[in-house]
Write a protein that holds these residues in place. Structure first.
Motif, short mmCIF file in Angstrom:
data_model
loop_
_atom_site.label_atom_id
_atom_site.label_comp_id
_atom_site.label_asym_id
_atom_site.label_seq_id
_atom_site.Cartn_x
_atom_site.Cartn_y
_atom_site.Cartn_z
N GLN A 409 0.86 -1.10 0.05
CA GLN A 409 -0.01 -0.07 -0.10
C GLN A 409 0.80 1.28 0.20
O GLN A 409 0.66 2.14 -0.48
N GLU A 413 1.18 4.16 -3.13
CA GLU A 413 1.12 5.45 -2.89
C GLU A 413 2.14 6.28 -3.36
O GLU A 413 1.91 7.41 -3.95
N LYS A 414 3.47 5.90 -3.20
CA LYS A 414 4.49 6.65 -3.44
C LYS A 414 4.95 6.49 -4.77
O LYS A 414 5.42 7.50 -5.46
N PRO A 416 3.32 4.46 -7.72
CA PRO A 416 2.11 3.57 -8.45
C PRO A 416 2.56 2.91 -9.75
O PRO A 416 2.13 1.83 -10.07
#
Length: 579
Positions: A409, A413-414, A416
């Motif tokens: 996850q 977020e960092k 993709p």
């Protein structure tokens, strides 16, 4: 040779000249860089034993000291000798480290054989979160000891014998679900064990049936032995999946059952040699009388004074105990494997047990460098022992699954668009769990906090992995390649010098990790190194610098990435190339 050893050698020579006799002079890294890079209190220690003024002695030593251009020395306080390393020395030492595959770490093990007993789960039970500490700590110590030149034998002394098998055998014959066994062997074995265990509390007939099945197993009944062997093999397969995921290997899996045939003769030998005697029908090991009561593990103090605290090695009914098996294990490791040292990575509650085993083994003539490497507990964020909401122990496989899921996850977020995101999430998630354990002093209880564990900032594995990735990204942007061996190192900026200073200390840090079996010292060092790199990277442009300066700084980057990767590798943590 490390810089530390070079300074110790130079100081020892200087003290020898002043005192007229050969002496040692220890040197440590200075805690406060305002006073220099290294410091020695040898003048104060030696002055005290010679009834002379320590500052005066330190002055004479500095006059006789020949550092060969490595740096300078001065006196502080009552007689501390402070040493400042010249930037040119750090530059030269960095170049030497780049050419050294051991990164400056000396081999100190001399091939001595060390048996490391760790993990040791029970057969037919899942590994719980509590197994993290023994499993991960033991593996790190094995890796470190091997690198330092010890001959390491990693032994997984699994619990594959005992009273629980009576229940499992009865449950296998009466409640086994073959389809469930095929799908998840360990969970099915746990299910039938729990079901039968509950039934024994309500039904004496079930309890007696379980005892009968156990007696048949111990007597060598073919059917029960076949079931037992299958239980052990299925459990090993389940355990191996977790060990594979953790990248942990054992040289042997010699469980309790391996020593069964040795137990009876062992007890007879103890009786014959006067090491054990009968007490209320049981055979027990008592105090030898050679140690003071407060040091003797076979003596205990209560309100009535000091009392005997014997270890039972054969019960009145003829049964054997953990102490018997552990003594047989010591005998095998000393006689067959020629162990110079035996390390037990086991929790604090077993402290008395191991003190008794070690004392009895020495009296028996089966002596080795015994070490009980104890550790504390893992706590939930409520600071209580980590449990599920239903009050059950948290399974280790579930912890690893959640770590990888949460890492995935964070990565999504960092970054993709990252390729191989699943593989990198596995590396980051497993690394985070390991580092959370290994960054703690082993005797402390620590809180298992997901968000803190997986943070890209702070004292975490992802921060160190990100530091490595950041360095490698510099080289991906580089046009024309780079050969560290051809770089001429020159250090002018404080941030450059400090990074080189910390790189020099890798070879000084790793050998002391086994002094008290504390891999957290390596974790702390790597964090300090990563912080020094980030400070250097902010203060000193690399790719935009002039060619000679650029190459010097690239050499620092290269060595930093090597040390980070190697140091994390000693902790059993991998580094991704991207994240």
């Amino acid at each position: 040779m490390t810089l530390q050893r070079q300074f110790e050698s130079a100081l020892a020579d200087a003290f020898g000249k002043v005192l007229g006799e050969k002496t040692d002079a220890s040197v440590v890294a200075a805690a406060d860089l305002r006073f220099g890079d290294y410091q020695s209190n040898a003048a104060m220690a030696l002055a005290k034993s010679r009834r002379t003024n320590p500052r005066e002695l330190a002055g004479k030593v500095i006059e006789a000291l020949d550092l060969g251009g490595l740096g300078t020395a001065d006196i502080a306080g009552p007689g501390f000798i402070n040493i400042r390393v010249a930037p040119e020395t750090y530059a030269r030492h960095t170049a030497e480290l780049l050419a050294d595959e051991r990164l400056g770490v000396p081999a100190i093990g001399d091939g001595r054989t060390v048996v490391i007993d760790f993990s040791a789960p029970n057969v037919a039970k899942p590994m719980f979160v509590g197994h993290i500490r023994s499993t991960i700590l033991g593996d790190a110590l094995s890796r470190i000891a091997r690198f330092l030149g010890f001959h390491v034998i990693a032994d997984n002394h699994i619990g594959d014998w005992g009273t629980q098998f009576g229940m499992i055998l009865y449950g296998w014959k009466t409640q086994l679900d073959e389809a469930a066994l095929a799908e998840d062997p360990v969970n099915e074995l746990v299910r039938i064990y729990r079901a039968i265990n509950a039934a024994t509390k309500d039904d004496p007939a079930v309890r007696e049936s379980c005892k009968a099945e156990l007696v048949k197993l111990q007597a060598g009944d073919e059917e029960n032995l076949a079931i037992w062997n299958r239980c052990v093999e299925l459990s090993k397969q389940g355990l191996q999946k977790i060990y594979d995921r953790l990248d942990i290997r054992f040289d042997h899996w010699l469980g309790e059952s391996f020593y069964n045939d040795r137990l009876g003769p062992l007890v007879e030998e103890f009786i014959e040699k006067g090491l054990a005697r009968e007490s209320e029908g049981a055979i027990c090991v008592f105090a030898s009388g050679e140690l003071p009561d407060e040091q003797d593990p076979f003596r205990i103090q209560n309100k009535e004074g000091w009392q005997d605290n014997p270890a039972i090695i054969r019960k009145a009914d003829g049964g054997f105990l953990y102490a018997t098996t552990d003594l047989a294990t010591v005998e095998y490791r000393v006689d067959e494997w020629k162990a110079d040292e035996i390390w037990y990575v086991v929790g604090v509650p077993q402290q008395l047990h191991f003190r008794q085993i070690f004392d009895a083994s020495r009296r028996w003539g089966k002596d080795a460098g015994f070490r009980h490497i104890a550790f504390g507990s893992i706590l939930g964020e409520d600071r209580k022992v980590l449990k599920t909401r239903s009050g059950d122990n948290v399974q280790l496989a579930d912890v690893l699954d959640e770590a990888v899921e949460r890492a995935g996850q964070v990565i999504a977020e960092k970054n993709p668009d990252l390729e191989n995101a699943g593989e990198i999430a596995e590396i980051v998630g497993i690394g985070a769990v390991k580092f959370a354990e290994l960054s703690q002093h082993r005797l402390t209880d620590y809180v298992f906090a997901w968000d803190r564990m997986l943070a890209l900032q702070g004292d975490t594995a992802p921060y160190l992995q990100y530091s490595y990735v950041r360095i490698r990204s510099i080289f991906r942007k580089l046009e024309g390649g780079f050969d560290p061996a051809s770089a001429k190192l020159s250090l002018h900026e404080d941030a450059e010098v400090h990074l080189a200073r910390l790189l020099a200390r890798y070879g000084e840090t790793v050998p002391v990790l086994l002094d008290d079996h504390r891999p957290n010292l390596l974790a702390n060092y790597l964090l300090e190194l990563a912080r020094a790199f980030h400070s250097f990277f902010e203060a000193c442009p690399v790719l935009k610098a002039e060619p000679e300066v650029r190459d010097s700084r690239l050499a620092l980057c290269e060595l930093t990435s090597r040390v980070l990767e190697h140091g994390l590798g000693l902790l059993g943590i991998r580094c991704p190339e991207r994240m």
